[in-house]
Motif scaffolding. Sequence first.
Motif, mmCIF file in Angstrom:
data_model
loop_
_atom_site.group_PDB
_atom_site.id
_atom_site.type_symbol
_atom_site.label_atom_id
_atom_site.label_comp_id
_atom_site.label_asym_id
_atom_site.label_seq_id
_atom_site.Cartn_x
_atom_site.Cartn_y
_atom_site.Cartn_z
ATOM 1 N N SER A 164 14.972 -12.421 -27.062
ATOM 2 C CA SER A 164 14.959 -11.259 -26.080
ATOM 3 C C SER A 164 16.627 -10.928 -25.514
ATOM 4 C CB SER A 164 13.720 -11.832 -25.401
ATOM 5 O OG SER A 164 12.341 -12.105 -25.892
ATOM 6 N N LYS A 167 18.899 -10.502 -27.556
ATOM 7 C CA LYS A 167 18.669 -8.844 -28.483
ATOM 8 C C LYS A 167 18.934 -7.505 -28.084
ATOM 9 C CE LYS A 167 15.188 -9.948 -32.485
ATOM 10 N NZ LYS A 167 13.971 -9.853 -32.431
ATOM 11 N N SER A 170 22.615 -6.818 -27.242
ATOM 12 C CA SER A 170 23.028 -5.996 -28.015
ATOM 13 C C SER A 170 22.857 -4.795 -27.888
ATOM 14 C CB SER A 170 22.469 -7.000 -29.406
ATOM 15 O OG SER A 170 22.895 -6.524 -30.395
ATOM 16 N N LYS A 171 21.220 -4.653 -27.499
ATOM 17 C CA LYS A 171 21.201 -3.306 -27.168
ATOM 18 C C LYS A 171 21.780 -2.626 -26.236
ATOM 19 C CE LYS A 171 16.907 -3.376 -28.352
ATOM 20 N NZ LYS A 171 15.820 -3.145 -28.230
#
Length: 435
Positions: A164, A167, A170-171
Motif C-alpha cells: 500500500s 502504491k 507511486s500515486k
Amino acid sequence: MQAFRFTTFLILILTVHLTYAQSSNELKKRKDAINREIETLKRNRSKIDKNKKLSLTQINLLNAQIKLREEKIGTINSEIKILDTKISTNTSEVKSLQSNLNKLKVEYAKMVLFAFRNQGSYNKLMFIFAAKDFNQAYMRVKYIQQVGKFRKSQAVYIETTKVSLKKQISKLDQSKQEKNHLLLDQLNEKQTLGKDKHQQSKILNNLTNQQKTLQQQLSKKQKEAKDLNNAIQAAIRREIFAEQRKAAERARLAEKARLVKLAAVAKAKNAKAPAVEAVSKPIAKSVETGLSVLASSPEDAKLSSDFMGNKGQLQKPAQGIITQGFGQYKYKSNVTLFNPGVNIKTTKGAPVFAVFSGNVSNVFMLLNTYVVMIRHGEYFSIYSKLKNVNVSAGQKVTTRQKIGTVADDPSEGISEMQFQIWKGKSPVDPSGWIR
C-alpha cells in the motif's frame, strides 16, 4: 482491532481517490472539448482572415476564442487545485502508512525475539505442564497456537502495508508529474492568450481606419436584430390575444353553467331564477393579461412547469460552438449591439432540433432565412437563420425532433444560427437553460 482500523483507512483512501477521479475526469473532458472548439474557431478564422477584410464575424470569432482560452485556463486552475489537495492527501497517507509500518516492524521484532527465546519444544511443554489443572493446560495450548497465528498474520499485515505504501508513493509521484504538466500547459495557454489579446487590440485599432465598412455592418446587424425582435414580439402579442379570447370564452361558459345550475336550484325551490342572458357579454375581469394568460389552461400550465423544471438540462438546438452570448456587446465607444439569444456556429447544413416538446406557434421568413417559434406554455424557444424547415404552425413537436437545417452565410463562408428563449414578452439568457 488494528486490522479493522487499517481496513477502514484503506476504504477511506479508496473513496477519496474515487471522488478526485470523478472531478478530475469531468475537468479533463471539458478541457478536451474546449481544445476542439478552439481548433475549430482557429480554422474558421483562418478562412475569414484570408479575405483581408475586417468583419464583425472575424471579431466575434476572435472574442469567442479568447473567452474559450480564458475558460481553459480556469479549468486548468481547477485541475491544479484538485491535484494540490490530492498531493496533500497522498502525502498524509504516505506518512500515516510509514508510521504504521514502523510500529508494526517494532512489534513484530519483539514477537520474533520472544519466539526465538522460547522456540524449543521443551520450553513449550514445560509451560503447558506447569498448569494447575487440565483447563489451564488447555488454555495454554490455545495461547501458544494463537501466538503463532498472530505472528504469521502480522507478517502478512506488514507486507500488505508495504505494498500500500509503495502504491501511495507511486500515486504521489504521478500527481506531482501531472501537476508539472498542467503548470506548463497553463503557461503556454497564458502566452497564447496574450497573443490573441494583442491581435484583438490590433483589430480594434484598425476599426478607425475601416469605420465606414464596420458602420455599415453594424447598421445591417442592428436592422436584422430589430426586424427579428419586432416579428417575435408581434407573434407573441397575437398568442397572448388569442389566449385572452380563449380564457374569456372559458370564463363565459363557466359563468353560464353556474347560472344555469342556480336557475335549476331556484326552480326546484319555486324561487325566482337569475337571468341566464346576463352572461352573453364577455367577462373582462376574468381575463388575465400578459404572462399568466399563456399558462391559464391546465395543459399550458403543465407545459410551462415542465419546461421550467428542465432549466439547465436542455441540449443545444444544434451541435456547434457558441460564438456570441446573450447581452450587450460593445464594438466601439459609441456602438453597441444587444444579442437577445446565443449565436451557435455549426457545420454546413447542420440539423436543428427542438430543445423541448411544445407547439409550433409560428414559422416565417426573414432576410431569406426561416424563423421557427415553439411555444412551451408561457415560454417560447426561437430558432432563426434556418435554410429550410420541417415543421409548420400549429404542429406539435417533441424534444429533440428535427425542425430544420442551419443556413449558410455566403459572404462569410460560415454556418451560424441564433437561438433565443422568451418568457412571455421578454427574452431571457439561454445559457442558463442549455447544458
